[in-house]
Design an enzyme around this catalytic site. Structure first.
Site, PDB file in Angstrom:
ATOM      1  N   SER A 661       0.815  -1.214   0.000  1.00  0.00           N
ATOM      2  CA  SER A 661       0.000   0.000   0.000  1.00  0.00           C
ATOM      3  C   SER A 661       0.850   1.266   0.000  1.00  0.00           C
ATOM      4  CB  SER A 661      -0.935   0.012   1.218  1.00  0.00           C
ATOM      5  OG  SER A 661      -0.193   0.093   2.420  1.00  0.00           O
ATOM      6  N   LYS A 704      -6.092   4.950   8.130  1.00  0.00           N
ATOM      7  CA  LYS A 704      -4.940   5.712   7.631  1.00  0.00           C
ATOM      8  C   LYS A 704      -5.249   7.199   7.562  1.00  0.00           C
ATOM      9  CE  LYS A 704      -3.010   1.868   4.971  1.00  0.00           C
ATOM     10  NZ  LYS A 704      -2.732   1.320   3.637  1.00  0.00           N
TER      11      LYS A 704
END
Length: 816
Positions: A661, A704
C-alpha cells in the site's frame, strides 16, 4: 503552497454514509419482531441444510469463516432442528467376556434400557448372594458332600490297607511315620530291630530287601493315584454344586432372559453368566470370618469390580432418554482420549490395574447416532487427535485404546474393548485458511468432508437491510435481556456496522461484535439512568472501547508531536513523502504516518529496497518496490538502459514492513528525487501502483486517513493538509464525524486519484505532463524532468563505458 491539482477533493457527504434515523419506521426496537432467520448467510445456511440432511458417507460439514460471525450458533440451531426429527440412538455398555477376559464385550440396547439392564444385573447378583449360600446350607447338600469326601477317604485308605495286608503276608510291616509310609521286616508280629535283621543269613536279607522294594513300588503307585482320586472328588463336588445351585440360578437367569428375549447379544451374555455362576458358585458363599486377601501378609482391599462377582457388573458407557432425539455434542477439548474414550487405571501396591468397568466414553460415543461439532484448529493442534478422527470416520467404528497401545509403547497387557459401530455426522468449524490447507495437503480430507458452508462477512447496505439489521438488534437485546434501542441508536449501530465492514455500502454481520457493542451501550445507558439505549450511549461505548485500547497509539502520537519521530505536516521537500500504514494490535487498529525518502544516483543497481536488504520488508512490500523499476523503464527508458541506482526507505522504522500500500508513495518520492521537484509535506498518500502507473485500492483506508488527521489536528489544521487515496477506495470511506466536519469547514481534504500522475500533481503542485502525439512531455512538466534526468544518466553511463579520450604525442606521432 497552493496546489493546482487536477483531481477534486471529495465532498463531505462522500466521506461518511450516514443513516437517517427518520428513515427507520419505529420508535424503539421493542416494537420490532424477532428476526428468526440468519442475516446474510443464505449460502451457508443452504449448505448446512444440505450437509445435515445428506445421509451418505463422506458428507460431513466444514463451516468456515472468521471468528465472531456466529458459525457455532447457526450450525447448532440447524442441528437441533434436525436432531428432533431423528430417532434416539441406542445405549451402549461393556460387559465381561468370559471367553476372552482381556476383550470386554460391547452390548447394544434400546435407548433408556442400559440403566435398567445394569440394575437388573445388580439385583441378580444380590439374589444369587442370598439364594446360593442358602442352598449350600441345606442338610441334603452337607450329606452328599460328606459322602463324596468319605468316599475319597475310604478309597485312599483301602488302597493303603491292601498294600499293608499284602506286606504282612510276606512278613513285612507297613509303618506310618510323620514323614510318610515305610516298610520294615517282622518276626513274630513284631518289627525286627537292626541287630535281629543283620543276624539273618545274607540270602534271607536279600529276599526281604527285594520284597520291600516291590512293596515300595506298589505304594508309590497307590500314592500317585491320590491326586487323580482328589480331582475326581472335586469334579463330583463341582457337579454337586451345579446341581444344588442350578435350580436357584436357572430360575433367576431365565426370568432375566425373558425380559431381554428380543436382544440376542444380551441373551447370549446371560447364558455365559449362567454357566460362569454354576462353575464359580463358591464365590457366592459368605467368606469366613476374618478372611481377607493378603500380599506378603499385608491386607489388600479388593474393589468390587475386581472380585469374582465384579465380572457380572455392567459398565453403562452411553445412555439416552427414550424419545430425546439425536445427540449434539460439542467437544471443547478434542484430545485423543477425549475423542475415542480412555481406559483408566487404579494404583494398587505400586502397580496399575484395570478392568472393563474403568472404560470411559469419549465424544465419539456420546455423539454416536447424532452430531459431533469440533473446532478445526483445536483438533489439528492436539497430538494424534486428527488422525484418530479420520480413522474413526473411515472405519466407521470406535476403537478405544490408549496412545501407548496405539503407538506400541506400552509393553504391559491391557484391555482391548470390542469396537463399537460409529454412525454420526461430524461438523468442523474453523477458518478458511485451514479448509484450503487441508484440501491441498490432506488427500483424505476431501473424501471425508464433502460439504463446505462458507459464511459471509457482510451484506449489501440498503433500506431493506437496514430494517433487517434493526430486527437483529431487537432480537439480541431481548435475548440478552438488554434495554430497547431507539431509532437514533439503531442508526448509529448501522453506521458502525458499515465501518466494521470496511465499506460504506455494506454491513458487517459479525454478530459477536454487535452483541458486545449492545451490552456496552446498555451499560452506559444504565449509568446515565436512561430507559432506552440511544445514539449517545453507542458513542460512549465506542469511545470507551477506543480509549481502553489506544495507549500505544497515543504514545506514538506523542513522539511525533515532540519531534522524536520525524513527520512533517508543513513545508515541502524533494524525495520525501508521508506514507500511511495501519498498525494492528489485537482487535484494535490505527493509522500511522511514516516518512518515506528516496535518493538517486548514477548506477546499474535499479531500485534498492533498504527494508528488504535489512530483512525488515515482507514479500508483498518487496514486490511493490520491484514494480517501480518496471514502471520507470517502461515509462521513461524504452529505448535506453535504465542507468539508475535508487534507494527507498521507511525512516525510523525499527519493525517489519509488509504490504504494497506504500508503493504509490514510494514512486512519488522516487520521481520527486529524479525531477528534483519538492513534494508538499502537508499531504500524506496511500495506495498501491502497478507497472502502468494505475493506483490500486488498499485496506484500512479509514484508519490511515484518521491517523494523519489526528497528527495534523494536534499541530493545528491549516486548510492545506489532507490525504491522497486511491479513487477505488472512495466507496469504503466511513470516517469519524470530526474528520467530516473538518473537511466541511475546509480545514482538511481527501483527494481520490486514479494514476500516479494525478497523485504527483497533487503532491508537487506542478503538472505531471502527458505525452503529446509525438511522444514528448510538455515543457516544465515533472515527467519531462524525470525523463531528462534518466537520459542524462544513460549518456554518462555510455561515456564511461567508452573509456577516457585518447591523447596523442604530436611530436612523436604516437599515443602517449
Amino acid at each position: 503552497m497552493t496546489n493546482p491539482v487536477s483531481a477534486a477533493p471529495l465532498a463531505p457527504a462522500q466521506l461518511r454514509r450516514t443513516c437517517d434515523p427518520a428513515s427507520l419506521a419505529f420508535a424503539t426496537t421493542a416494537e420490532l419482531e424477532d428476526f428468526g432467520e440468519v442475516l446474510g448467510q443464505a449460502r451457508a445456511v443452504e449448505a448446512i441444510r444440505f450437509g445435515v440432511g445428506m445421509e451418505r458417507d463422506g458428507y460431513n460439514l466444514y463451516a468456515m469463516g472468521p471468528e465472531g460471525i456466529g458459525r457455532h450458533t447457526i450450525v447448532r440451531r440447524h442441528l437441533e432442528k434436525k436432531a428432533l426429527e431423528r430417532a434416539t440412538p441406542s445405549d451402549w455398555c461393556y460387559v465381561f467376556d468370559f471367553a476372552a477376559p482381556d476383550k470386554p464385550r460391547a452390548l447394544e440396547l434400546p435407548a433408556g434400557d442400559a440403566s435398567r439392564f445394569r440394575q437388573d444385573m445388580q439385583r441378580l447378583v444380590e439374589d444369587l448372594r442370598t439364594g446360593i449360600p442358602s442352598a449350600f446350607e441345606t442338610d441334603e447338600y452337607r450329606t452328599r458332600l460328606q459322602e463324596i469326601e468319605g468316599e475319597f477317604e475310604r478309597r485312599h485308605e483301602e488302597a493303603i490297607e491292601s498294600i499293608g495286608e499284602k506286606a504282612k503276608g510276606q512278613g513285612i510291616a507297613l509303618v506310618r511315620t510323620p514323614s510318610g509310609f515305610g516298610f520294615a521286616p517282622m518276626h513274630e508280629d513284631k518289627v525286627m530291630g537292626p541287630d535281629e535283621f543283620h543276624a539273618l543269613s545274607e540270602a534271607k536279607q536279600k529276599e526281604v530287601q527285594e520284597a520291600i522294594a516291590a512293596l515300595e513300588q506298589e505304594l508309590a503307585k497307590a500314592i500317585h493315584e491320590v491326586p487323580r482320586m482328589r480331582r475326581e472328588a472335586q469334579r463330583k463336588v463341582r457337579d454337586l454344586n451345579r446341581q444344588v445351585v442350578g435350580a436357584t440360578v436357572t430360575g433367576l437367569i431365565e426370568e432375566l432372559k425373558a425380559a431381554y428375549v428380543a436382544l440376542g447379544p444380551v441373551v447370549r451374555f446371560l447364558e455365559s453368566v449362567h454357566e460362569d455362576v454354576l462353575d464359580h458358585a463358591e464365590s457366592f458363599r459368605h467368606p469366613k470370618e476374618g478372611e481377607q486377601r493378603t500380599l506378603f501378609g499385608i491386607p489388600v482391599p479388593e474393589p468390587e469390580s475386581e472380585s469374582p462377582l465384579g465380572r457380572y457388573q455392567v459398565n453403562v458407557l452411553i445412555e439416552h432418554a427414550a424419545g430425546s432425539g439425536a445427540p449434539i455434542v460439542y467437544e471443547d477439548n478434542p484430545t485423543h482420549d477425549n475423542l475415542v474414550g480412555r481406559i483408566e487405571h487404579l494404583a494398587q501396591m505400586g502397580t496399575l490395574v484395570t478392568n472393563f468397568m474403568l472404560i470411559k466414553a469419549g465424544a465419539f460415543h456420546r455423539a454416536n447416532g447424532g452430531y459431533l461439532v469440533l473446532d478445526a484448529l483445536k483438533v489439528l493442534t492436539q497430538p494424534f487427535a486428527w488422525e484418530a478422527l479420520k480413522r474413526a470416520m473411515r472405519s466407521r467404528e470406535i476403537r478405544t485404546e490408549s496412545l501407548g497401545q496405539m503407538l506400541g509403547l506400552a509393553s504391559t497387557v491391557g484391555l482391548k474393548p470390542e469396537p463399537i459401530p460409529l454412525d454420526q455426522k461430524v461438523v468442523l468449524v474453523g477458518e478458511r485458511i485451514l479448509y484450503y490447507l487441508l484440501q491441498a495437503y490432506d488427500p483424505e480430507f476431501p473424501e471425508l468432508f464433502k460439504v463446505a458452508a462458507d459464511f459471509e462477512e457482510d451484506i449489501e447496505r440498503a433500506p431493506e437491510s437496514d430494517l433487517l439489521y434493526a430486527r437483529v438488534v431487537a432480537t439480541i437485546a431481548r435475548r440478552e435481556k438488554l434495554r430497547a434501542v431507539d431509532r437514533g441508536g439503531v442508526a448509529r449501530l448501522i453506521e458502525q456496522g458499515a465501518r466494521a465492514a470496511g465499506d460504506a455500502g455494506k454491513l458487517s454481520v459479525a454478530m459477536q461484535e454487535l452483541t458486545d457493542l449492545l451490552r456496552e451501550s446498555d451499560y452506559f445507558a444504565a449509568a446515565a439512568g436512561r430507559e432506552v439505549v440511544g445514539a449517545a450511549d453507542v458513542d460512549s461505548a465506542l469511545a470507551a472501547r477506543e480509549d481502553r485500547q489506544s495507549r500505544i497509539r497515543e504514545r506514538v502520537g506523542e513522539q511525533m508531536r515532540k519531534g522524536t519521530l520525524l513527520i512533517d505536516t508543513a513545508g515541502e521537500r524533494a524525495g520525501q513523502v508521508n506514507g500511511l500504514s495501519v498498525v494492528q494490535l489485537g482487535e484494535f487498529a490505527f493509522g500511522m504516518p511514516s516518512r518515506i525518502t528516496a535518493r538517486v544516483r548514477l548506477g546499474y543497481g535499479g531500485v534498492v529496497d533498504i527494508e528488504r536488504e535489512a530483512e525488515l520488508g515482507g514479500p508483498l512490500h518487496s514486490k511493490g518496490v520491484m514494480i517501480l523499476s518496471g514502471y520507470l523503464a517502461g515509462r521513461y527508458c524504452v529505448d535506453r538502459p535504465l542507468s539508475l541506482t535508487a534507494t527507498l526507505v521507511f525512516e525510523q522504522n525499527y519493525g517489519g514492513v509488509e504490504g504494497d500500500s506504500a508503493s504509490c508513495a514510494e514512486l512519488c518520492a522516487l520521481l520527486s528525487a529524479l525531477a528534483e521537484a519538492p513534494l508538499a509535506q502537508s499531504l500524506a498518500i496511500t495506495g498501491s501502483v502497478n507497472q502502468h502507473g494505475d493506483v490500486q485500492a488498499i485496506g484500512g483506508v479509514n484508519e490511515k486517513i484518521e491517523g494523519f488527521f489526528d497528527l495534523c489536528k494536534a499541530r493545528g489544521l491549516t486548510g492545506t493538509q489532507g490525504v491522497v487515496i486511491p479513487a477505488a477506495n472512495a466507496r469504503h470511506l466511513m470516517l469519524r464525524r470530526e474528520v467530516v466536519e473538518a473537511v466541511e469547514a475546509g480545514r482538511f481534504q481527501v483527494y481520490p486519484v486514479q494514476s500516479v500522475d494525478e497523485a504527483l500533481a497533487i503532491l508537487s503542485g506542478q503538472p505531471s505532463g502527458e505525452r503529446d502525439p509525438l511522444g514528448r512531455f510538455p515543457a516544465g512538466s515533472v515527467n519531462l524532468r524525470v525523463e531528462q534526468r534518466l537520459a542524462a544518466f544513460a549518456e554518462r553511463v555510455l561515456a564511461f563505458a567508452a573509456g577516457p579520450p585518447v591523447r596523442k604525442d604530436w611530436r612523436r606521432g604516437r599515443p602517449r
